[in-house]
Design a protein around this motif. Sequence first.
Motif, short mmCIF file in Angstrom:
data_model
loop_
_atom_site.label_atom_id
_atom_site.label_comp_id
_atom_site.label_asym_id
_atom_site.label_seq_id
_atom_site.Cartn_x
_atom_site.Cartn_y
_atom_site.Cartn_z
N HIS A 110 0.85 -1.19 0.00
CA HIS A 110 0.00 0.00 0.00
C HIS A 110 0.89 1.24 0.00
O HIS A 110 1.71 1.42 0.91
CB HIS A 110 -0.91 0.02 1.23
CG HIS A 110 -1.98 -1.03 1.20
ND1 HIS A 110 -2.92 -1.17 2.20
CD2 HIS A 110 -2.26 -2.00 0.28
CE1 HIS A 110 -3.74 -2.17 1.90
NE2 HIS A 110 -3.35 -2.69 0.75
N ILE A 111 0.72 2.08 -0.99
CA ILE A 111 1.46 3.34 -1.07
C ILE A 111 0.65 4.41 -0.35
O ILE A 111 -0.49 4.70 -0.73
CB ILE A 111 1.70 3.77 -2.54
CG1 ILE A 111 2.41 2.64 -3.31
CG2 ILE A 111 2.51 5.05 -2.59
CD1 ILE A 111 3.77 2.26 -2.77
N THR A 112 1.23 4.99 0.69
CA THR A 112 0.53 6.00 1.48
C THR A 112 1.18 7.37 1.27
O THR A 112 2.31 7.48 0.80
CB THR A 112 0.56 5.65 2.97
OG1 THR A 112 1.92 5.67 3.44
CG2 THR A 112 -0.03 4.28 3.22
N GLY A 113 0.43 8.42 1.62
CA GLY A 113 0.96 9.79 1.54
C GLY A 113 1.00 10.36 0.14
O GLY A 113 1.70 11.34 -0.11
N GLN A 114 0.25 9.77 -0.79
CA GLN A 114 0.30 10.24 -2.17
C GLN A 114 -0.21 11.67 -2.31
O GLN A 114 0.36 12.47 -3.07
CB GLN A 114 -0.50 9.30 -3.07
CG GLN A 114 0.08 7.90 -3.15
CD GLN A 114 -0.62 7.03 -4.18
OE1 GLN A 114 -0.73 7.39 -5.35
NE2 GLN A 114 -1.11 5.88 -3.76
N CYS A 117 2.45 14.04 -1.19
CA CYS A 117 3.78 13.84 -1.78
C CYS A 117 4.37 15.17 -2.26
O CYS A 117 3.80 15.87 -3.10
CB CYS A 117 3.68 12.86 -2.94
SG CYS A 117 5.24 12.54 -3.78
N GLU A 148 3.35 -1.22 3.97
CA GLU A 148 3.11 0.18 3.64
C GLU A 148 4.42 0.88 3.28
O GLU A 148 5.49 0.55 3.81
CB GLU A 148 2.48 0.92 4.82
CG GLU A 148 1.03 0.56 5.08
CD GLU A 148 0.38 1.45 6.12
OE1 GLU A 148 -0.85 1.47 6.19
OE2 GLU A 148 1.12 2.14 6.87
N ASP A 150 5.47 5.00 2.74
CA ASP A 150 5.04 6.40 2.77
C ASP A 150 5.85 7.21 1.76
O ASP A 150 7.08 7.23 1.80
CB ASP A 150 5.24 6.96 4.18
CG ASP A 150 4.74 8.39 4.32
OD1 ASP A 150 4.09 8.90 3.38
OD2 ASP A 150 5.01 9.01 5.37
N VAL A 151 5.15 7.89 0.84
CA VAL A 151 5.83 8.68 -0.19
C VAL A 151 5.65 10.18 0.02
O VAL A 151 5.97 10.97 -0.87
CB VAL A 151 5.33 8.29 -1.60
CG1 VAL A 151 5.63 6.83 -1.89
CG2 VAL A 151 3.84 8.57 -1.76
N SER A 152 5.15 10.59 1.18
CA SER A 152 4.84 12.00 1.40
C SER A 152 6.07 12.90 1.26
O SER A 152 5.96 14.05 0.83
CB SER A 152 4.19 12.21 2.76
OG SER A 152 5.01 11.72 3.80
#
Length: 212
Positions: A110-114, A117, A148, A150-152
């Motif tokens: 799961h990619i979060t913080g899109q 980003c 997970e 996070d890409v934020s």
Amino acid sequence: MKLFKLNAEVRQDLGKGASRRLRLTNDFVPGIIYGADKAPTPVMVDKPSLYKAVDDEAFYSSIITLNVAGKEEKVVIRDLQRHPFKPLLTHIDFLRIDLTQKLTMNVPLHITGQEACVGVKDQDGVLHVMATDIEISCLPTALPEYLELDVSALEVGHTLHLSDITLPEGSESVALSHGADHDSAVVNVTRPNIAAAEEDAAAGEGEEAAAE
């Protein structure tokens, strides 16, 4: 971790014709249980409960309690076959597990913080996701429903790799176990013009291949 339970019966009538007849009853889906140094067991799985379970992403990376004629077996999904054009399940393979032995499974990523980003929100970049699941090795009791990332904080021109994913204690990436040169890219942010150029190049290659 979610708990999944399915009911099944031992299949006595075997063969393609028998499987076809079984599917036509609308009550069961043919399958097989194998592994753990035991003989394979052909089964027929309760169709309504199976169809409900397959709609849950966690089903594919969870330990399943399979009740076969009153006897419970701990299994995971190894293969799920679907009809080529109808919304039907045609066969399911279960792997028996030993709670004391590690197993290898593909776990959803799961990619979060899109939305937050930095590279997309503040730098007008384009986010590219190169993996939707990760193969890990762990004890069955440590198997996560998903992982997970996070890409934020990811900026334009930067990439996150397999090594940037936090795994549960006692788990390891199968790819990384083969060495650092297997640390594949998972997600990156590029400038829109770079993304467009890559798409144009890919389209050009496709047209050339078609012309040949």
